[in-house]
Design a protein around this motif. Structure first.
Motif, PDB file in Angstrom:
ATOM      1  N   ASP A 124       0.804  -1.213   0.000  1.00 12.09           N
ATOM      2  CA  ASP A 124       0.000   0.000   0.000  1.00 12.09           C
ATOM      3  C   ASP A 124       0.840   1.268   0.000  1.00 12.09           C
ATOM      4  OD1 ASP A 124      -2.501  -1.300   0.031  1.00 12.09           O
ATOM      5  OD2 ASP A 124      -2.279  -1.689   2.180  1.00 12.09           O
ATOM      6  N   ARG A 127      -1.358   4.364  -1.737  1.00 13.63           N
ATOM      7  CA  ARG A 127      -2.712   4.161  -2.206  1.00 13.63           C
ATOM      8  C   ARG A 127      -3.717   4.727  -1.216  1.00 13.63           C
ATOM      9  NH1 ARG A 127      -3.036  -0.715  -5.052  1.00 13.63           N
ATOM     10  NH2 ARG A 127      -1.803  -1.629  -3.360  1.00 13.63           N
ATOM     11  N   PRO A 149      -7.475   3.956  -0.794  1.00 10.59           N
ATOM     12  CA  PRO A 149      -8.581   3.123  -1.313  1.00 10.59           C
ATOM     13  C   PRO A 149      -9.905   3.859  -1.420  1.00 10.59           C
ATOM     14  CG  PRO A 149      -7.279   1.917   0.307  1.00 10.59           C
ATOM     15  CD  PRO A 149      -6.811   3.340   0.361  1.00 10.59           C
ATOM     16  N   ALA A 170      -4.021   6.328  -6.413  1.00 10.07           N
ATOM     17  CA  ALA A 170      -2.663   6.159  -5.898  1.00 10.07           C
ATOM     18  C   ALA A 170      -1.876   7.421  -6.215  1.00 10.07           C
ATOM     19  CB  ALA A 170      -1.985   4.941  -6.522  1.00 10.07           C
TER      20      ALA A 170
END
Length: 493
Positions: free
Chosen positions: A74, A128, A130, A135
């Protein structure tokens, strides 16, 4: 110098103990490391087509690393850096000349490569979000569009990759040039050696939408960008005046530039295609009264425009025989190198757009230590990419064994618009030509140790036409063919 050397030694020791491509640091943090070692010899003959002596031979080496620290995928910190690079081995020599006038360190190319024991090309954080389906990348990273014809360079900035349906929209802002070599954020500073200096910035804004289509296994990119250079009060623009290398003669200064284009790749059975079409429009706000002492700049009415068309095809007749072709067209200046509109075919590239070995292999000596190759080098000042060029190439790839690949090509090259002869007084409006010449190239790759080591022998023979003589030397008096031989050793890890 001693502190820098110490840090370099510590880093080298650290990298030497990393024996796997991925190392677990903690429960959630991993380190991925890969890269390449590349060394090559190069022999160039008659690159001034026999006006004076240009027979050059040298050996270059460079070790490059790509490092990625990842936290569960991530968050990633990505870095690309070079070390142990230089001509004739590792370049540990200090600069022979100071850098004057606030220009960048690429000026050191004039002596010997870039004089960096350790040089960072890219360093940025990617993470990132979400909830936003986005991103973000922040730092110094690669900026490019399409097939590297218009933009291919590293800049500091911010990029956002936004998921839109089954495609990705990339939005970005890059700081291309900040003040006087990023030394000041003021609008102006003390006068330079030209008795003026405008320290305002240059910025790049970019949008690119990528989408995969089922038709022909197509991957498509639709892009647009806008570039603005505000530092024009002193009669200089960052491009081309402050790049510290010579572009082709009679180049407009780019103060504003808008670009739009479509690029993609498709596969229909045994036929694979790469393609691109783009259009550029902008302003040259600097009113030049002359071309400069070395004919660096264009005299125009303040308007610049241009574009490119590119098509590359490969037909896999069998696993061993693959004929192919390349067609390329780049705009030229319809009014010659004086008056009227100026011609532009790109913003700035690092030169990795390849068609031929000698004519337009335009790898440039920039801050990353890339050595000059091809007639697009600063001392020859031929065209790069598809500038004012119409080129057609037929080629053939033959793979007699799984570890050996052979390539040969023939290219015919013309100018899109007439190229004018010139002398110390400037261009000659009544003497022009379009025939740039033709070229035959070859390349042989031999892979060893599961493809980790690649041995390459490549070269080209370019027969200049009258227009090539005008472009390079201002006259067609010199017509001798230019040729090049190059051997490479690659180790990828």
């Amino acid at each position: 110098m001693e502190r820098r050397t110490f840090y370099l030694i510590v880093l080298t020791i650290f990298l030497s103990v990393v024996t796997f491509s991925q190392v677990k640091i903690t429960d959630n943090l991993t380190l991925n490391l890969n890269g390449t070692f590349n060394t090559w010899f190069q022999y160039q003959q008659d690159f001034w087509v026999n006006k004076g002596t240009y027979n050059d031979a040298y050996i270059v080496q460079k070790k490059s690393f790509k490092q990625e620290n990842s936290n569960q995928g991530d968050v990633k910190i990505k870095t690309r850096f070079d070390m142990a690079q230089g001509w004739w081995g590792v370049d540990n020599e200090p600069p022979l000349r100071k850098v004057y006038g606030g220009k960048s360190a690429s000026l050191l190319y004039n002596n010997k490569d870039v004089h960096y024991l350790f040089h960072v090309d890219q360093a940025y954080v990617w993470f990132r979000v979400p909830a936003l389906k986005t991103a973000f990348s922040v730092g110094r990273m690669q900026w490019l569009v399409g097939n590297r014809i218009l933009i291919d360079n590293n800049y500091d900035g911010v990029q956002a990759d936004i998921s839109v349906g089954d495609g990705v929209l990339k939005l970005g802002w890059a700081k291309v040039n900040e003040g006087v070599d990023a030394l000041s954020d003021a609008d102006s500073v003390a006068s330079d050696y030209n008795n003026s200096w405008d320290a305002r910035d240059a910025d790049l804004y970019l949008a690119n939408y990528s989408k995969a289509l089922k038709f022909g296994n197509t991957k498509l990119d639709i892009y647009t960008f806008y570039y603005i250079d505000r530092s024009t009060r002193d009669g200089n623009a960052y491009i081309p005046n402050l790049l510290d290398y010579k572009k082709v003669r009679f180049s407009p200064q780019i103060t504003n530039l808008f670009g739009i284009g479509v690029a993609g790749s498709s596969k229909f059975g045994k036929l694979s295609l790469d393609y691109e079409v783009n259009y550029l429009k902008g302003k040259d706000k600097i009113n030049n009264a002359n071309y400069g002492p070395t004919f660096d700049v264009d005299i125009n009415n303040g308007d610049i425009d241009g574009g490119n068309i590119y098509l590359k095809g490969v037909y896999s007749a069998t696993d061993k025989v693959k004929p192919g072709f390349i067609l390329g067209v780049g705009s030229g200046d319809p009014d010659g190198p004086w008056g009227g509109k100026g011609n532009v075919t790109k913003l700035r590239t690092a030169g990795f757009f390849y068609i031929t070995e000698v004519w337009e292999d335009s790898i440039m000596p920039d801050e990353e230590g890339i050595t000059p190759q091809g007639l697009g080098a600063p001392n020859v000042r031929g065209y790069r990419e598809l500038e004012n060029t119409i080129i057609g190439q037929a080629n053939l790839t033959f793979i007699p064994f799984t570890n050996l690949s052979l390539f040969v090509s023939y290219s015919y090259i013309r100018a899109n618009k007439p190229i004018y002869a010139w002398d110390a007084a400037g261009p000659k409006p009544n003497l022009s030509a379009k025939d740039l010449g033709w070229e035959v190239d070859f390349k042989a790759d031999y892979k060893m140790h599961d493809g980790k080591v690649i041995l390459t022998l490549r070269g080209g023979y370019f027969k200049p036409g009258k227009a090539a003589g005008y472009l390079i030397n201002g006259t067609d008096e010199y017509k001798k063919a230019a040729w090049e031989l190059k051997g490479e050793v690659w180790f990828n890890f």
